[in-house]
Design a protein around this motif. Structure first.
Motif, mmCIF file in Angstrom:
data_model
loop_
_atom_site.group_PDB
_atom_site.id
_atom_site.type_symbol
_atom_site.label_atom_id
_atom_site.label_comp_id
_atom_site.label_asym_id
_atom_site.label_seq_id
_atom_site.Cartn_x
_atom_site.Cartn_y
_atom_site.Cartn_z
ATOM 1 N N UNK A 68 0.821 -1.212 0.000
ATOM 2 C CA UNK A 68 0.000 0.000 0.000
ATOM 3 C C UNK A 68 0.852 1.259 0.000
ATOM 4 N N UNK A 69 1.952 1.241 0.749
ATOM 5 C CA UNK A 69 2.868 2.386 0.750
ATOM 6 C C UNK A 69 3.439 2.616 -0.640
ATOM 7 N N UNK A 111 0.446 13.308 0.071
ATOM 8 C CA UNK A 111 1.582 13.373 0.993
ATOM 9 C C UNK A 111 1.136 12.975 2.396
ATOM 10 N N UNK A 112 -0.019 13.477 2.826
ATOM 11 C CA UNK A 112 -0.554 13.102 4.136
ATOM 12 C C UNK A 112 -0.868 11.604 4.189
ATOM 13 N N UNK A 113 -1.416 11.076 3.101
ATOM 14 C CA UNK A 113 -1.704 9.639 3.048
ATOM 15 C C UNK A 113 -0.407 8.829 3.108
ATOM 16 N N UNK A 114 0.639 9.305 2.449
ATOM 17 C CA UNK A 114 1.933 8.619 2.488
ATOM 18 C C UNK A 114 2.485 8.572 3.905
ATOM 19 N N UNK A 115 2.380 9.685 4.611
ATOM 20 C CA UNK A 115 2.855 9.726 5.999
ATOM 21 C C UNK A 115 2.046 8.756 6.858
ATOM 22 N N UNK A 116 0.747 8.704 6.641
ATOM 23 C CA UNK A 116 -0.093 7.767 7.396
ATOM 24 C C UNK A 116 0.256 6.321 7.125
ATOM 25 N N UNK A 166 3.090 1.063 8.400
ATOM 26 C CA UNK A 166 4.156 0.093 8.119
ATOM 27 C C UNK A 166 5.105 -0.008 9.313
ATOM 28 N N UNK A 167 5.486 1.115 9.883
ATOM 29 C CA UNK A 167 6.387 1.094 11.050
ATOM 30 C C UNK A 167 5.712 0.390 12.223
ATOM 31 N N UNK A 169 2.136 1.789 -3.490
ATOM 32 C CA UNK A 169 1.072 2.259 -4.376
ATOM 33 C C UNK A 169 0.803 3.751 -4.134
ATOM 34 N N UNK A 170 0.699 4.154 -2.881
ATOM 35 C CA UNK A 170 0.425 5.566 -2.572
ATOM 36 C C UNK A 170 1.579 6.448 -3.045
ATOM 37 N N UNK A 171 2.816 6.016 -2.828
ATOM 38 C CA UNK A 171 3.958 6.806 -3.294
ATOM 39 C C UNK A 171 4.006 6.878 -4.825
ATOM 40 N N UNK A 172 3.637 5.789 -5.483
ATOM 41 C CA UNK A 172 3.596 5.802 -6.945
ATOM 42 C C UNK A 172 2.533 6.744 -7.481
ATOM 43 N N UNK A 173 1.359 6.725 -6.882
ATOM 44 C CA UNK A 173 0.282 7.634 -7.308
ATOM 45 C C UNK A 173 0.694 9.082 -7.064
ATOM 46 N N UNK A 174 1.307 9.333 -5.907
ATOM 47 C CA UNK A 174 1.751 10.701 -5.603
ATOM 48 C C UNK A 174 2.789 11.166 -6.617
#
Length: 124
Positions: free
Chosen positions: A17-18, A47-52, A57-58, A20-25
């Motif tokens: 998911x991370x 960007x906010x979704x990526x941070x979330x 993941x962490x 995918x979100x980074x790729x879309x961004x």
């Protein structure tokens, strides 16, 4: 602490998911390059979704053994056995020999040889 293998799929899915979100961004940022006036709202939201998702993941990695790894590194112990890594491991002492046990026989000895005969090469 035990690691539950059932949670492994959630760790990998959150990592996917991370990505995918980074790729879309990245795609949104690159496709809106012509409009450099200000940062689009979509980029800020992604960007906010990526941070979330990074936080998820962490958290998943921490739940699935991250605590054990950090504790092992800080205390310099083996995470499986709990023994210190700095001390050399001593082999366990051999059990004492049984005086009543039969003597070991040579597997290459001739079964038809006389047990009372002198050893080969011995002086008469």
């Amino acid at each position: 602490m035990t690691i539950d293998p059932g949670f492994d799929k959630w760790v990998w899915l959150s990592f996917l998911g991370l990505l995918v979100v980074l790729g879309i961004r990245a795609w949104v940022v690159e496709s809106s390059r012509g409009r450099l006036e200000r940062t689009p709202t979509r980029v800020r939201a992604l960007t906010a979704a990526s941070v979330g998702v990074v936080a998820v993941v962490v958290a998943m990695l921490t739940i699935q053994g991250g605590q054990q790894v950090v504790h092992s590194v800080l205390t310099r112990t083996d995470p499986v056995t709990g023994l210190p890594l700095d001390e050399p491991q001593q082999p366990a002492p051999a059990p004492p020999a049984d005086p009543n046990a039969p003597a070991a026989t040579d597997p290459n000895a001739d079964p038809n040889a006389n047990p009372n005969a002198p050893a080969a090469g011995a002086a008469p």
